[in-house]
Enzyme design. Structure first.
Site, PDB file in Angstrom:
ATOM      1  N   HIS A 290       0.857  -1.189   0.000  1.00  0.00           N
ATOM      2  CA  HIS A 290       0.000   0.000   0.000  1.00  0.00           C
ATOM      3  C   HIS A 290       0.894   1.241   0.000  1.00  0.00           C
ATOM      4  O   HIS A 290       0.971   1.981   0.992  1.00  0.00           O
ATOM      5  CB  HIS A 290      -0.899  -0.031   1.239  1.00  0.00           C
ATOM      6  CG  HIS A 290      -2.168   0.742   1.093  1.00  0.00           C
ATOM      7  ND1 HIS A 290      -2.203   2.106   1.081  1.00  0.00           N
ATOM      8  CD2 HIS A 290      -3.460   0.324   0.963  1.00  0.00           C
ATOM      9  CE1 HIS A 290      -3.457   2.518   0.968  1.00  0.00           C
ATOM     10  NE2 HIS A 290      -4.244   1.447   0.886  1.00  0.00           N
TER      11      HIS A 290
ATOM     12  N   GLU B 140      -2.256   0.547  -5.992  1.00  0.00           N
ATOM     13  CA  GLU B 140      -2.281  -0.777  -5.374  1.00  0.00           C
ATOM     14  C   GLU B 140      -2.621  -1.861  -6.402  1.00  0.00           C
ATOM     15  O   GLU B 140      -3.802  -2.081  -6.688  1.00  0.00           O
ATOM     16  CB  GLU B 140      -3.322  -0.801  -4.257  1.00  0.00           C
ATOM     17  CG  GLU B 140      -3.203   0.324  -3.237  1.00  0.00           C
ATOM     18  CD  GLU B 140      -4.502   0.517  -2.478  1.00  0.00           C
ATOM     19  OE1 GLU B 140      -5.040  -0.489  -1.939  1.00  0.00           O
ATOM     20  OE2 GLU B 140      -5.005   1.653  -2.435  1.00  0.00           O
TER      21      GLU B 140
END
Length: 342
Positions: free
Chosen positions: A177, A304
């Site tokens: 992330h 992501e």
């Protein structure tokens, strides 16, 4: 052959180490054993090494953080509706950590665990981190053994390889992330960054950002980013799927994207001259530009690579299930270029 230096101790007294990964004239990376977190990712520019991701100076800030700063997320990334799924007529209830739903693997998931780092002969050698998630952790079935390898196959490219195995059927979808801002200098503005994404569709989501099973074509909308657009231009437009916090969408990547073909996404900062090209073998890419200056002075956009949102609940989506005897493998490459002044 040390696993790194002590970065600090968690509130429960467990030591966390940090390791360096670097090549001469190329990227400089710092990784923590806490959450397999990438604490720093610096790329050379005309002004010297430039920090490209957000992070914290203190371990306590990572412990308190709720924005998943640069850590691994899983066992499943993104959201699971009602924090549950069915397997062989059994219903598995996993942790509810976003209202009634499950986000990014749960309250701790893989993000708040201390991983074991293999010893290395030098900072140029690949860095391998391992974690074994016991059966029942966050409510998931079976034991999950995860291995993450970070390497610099080229001076300006960070590669992350994910490997996982289970001893019972379990949904698995892993990513990092990372929050990017390629111009963290006075006067720099995230809205000046140009974002490109090679996807013909986005996943339709409801008000809780959960997939409904529908796919929406991007043609003629603000989500058509085949030609990169400044974030200021993207966020100034209107669309029912644009959230109050900005971009928080998952693009279904085209068949022409991949590790050795076209990048899934590009991000360019005109002031620093840095461009990031993200290559992945994942089928989707979530872009989240909701981390505002109220959280971080520079603002940031998270990119992501991942599977389909809530695929356990959507039979039309590719299956996220990993079974005993199978090996989960995914790879993402982050390739930087210094394009000079715009």
């Amino acid at each position: 052959m040390s696993p790194g230096k002590v970065f600090g101790c968690l509130a429960d007294g467990v030591e966390v180490h940090s390791m360096s990964l670097a090549t001469r004239g190329g990227l400089s990376v710092e990784v923590m054993t806490y959450g397999a977190t990438i604490r720093s990712l610096k790329a050379p520019s005309a002004e010297g090494l430039v920090e490209t991701i957000l992070g914290f100076e203190r371990l306590s800030d990572y412990e308190a953080d709720k924005t998943y700063q640069a850590c691994i997320v899983g066992r499943t990334v993104n959201r699971l509706r009602q924090a549950s799924f069915r397997c062989d007529d059994a219903v598995w209830q996993v942790t509810r950590n976003e209202g009634p739903n499950h986000l990014h693997g749960g309250a701790k998931g893989l993000s708040r665990r201390v991983w074991r780092a293999d010893a290395r002969p030098s900072d140029e050698a690949p860095l391998v981190l391992r974690y074994v998630s016991p059966a029942g952790e966050e409510g998931y079935p079976g034991v999950l053994a995860v291995e993450v390898t970070l390497s610099l196959p080229e001076a300006m490219t960070l590669q992350i390889d994910y490997k996982a195995e289970v001893d019972a059927p379990c949904p698995v979808d892993l990513t990092h992330h990372l929050y990017f801002n390629l111009d963290q200098t006075p006067g720099g503005d995230l809205l000046d960054h140009s974002l490109g994404i090679r996807g013909d569709e986005i996943l339709h989501v409801d008000e809780a950002c959960l997939a409904t099973g529908l796919r929406l074509p991007v043609a003629g909308t603000l989500f058509d980013l085949h030609r990169p657009q400044p974030l200021s231009a993207i966020l100034s437009r209107k669309h029912p799927q644009l959230t109050q916090i900005g971009l928080n969408q998952s693009w279904v990547l085209g068949a022409d994207t991949g590790l050795d073909t076209a990048p899934a996404a590009t991000l360019y900062a005109p002031r620093s001259g840095l461009e990031l090209a993200l290559y992945t073998d994942q089928p989707c890419l979530q872009a989240y530009a909701g981390l505002s200056r109220a959280v971080a002075a520079w603002g940031a956009v998270a990119l992501e690579p991942q599977g389909f949102i809530d695929a356990v609940s959507q039979p039309a989506f590719p299956s996220p299930w990993l079974k005993p005897g199978q090996v989960y493998r995914r790879t993402s490459r982050y390739r930087f270029q210094n394009l000079g002044e715009a």
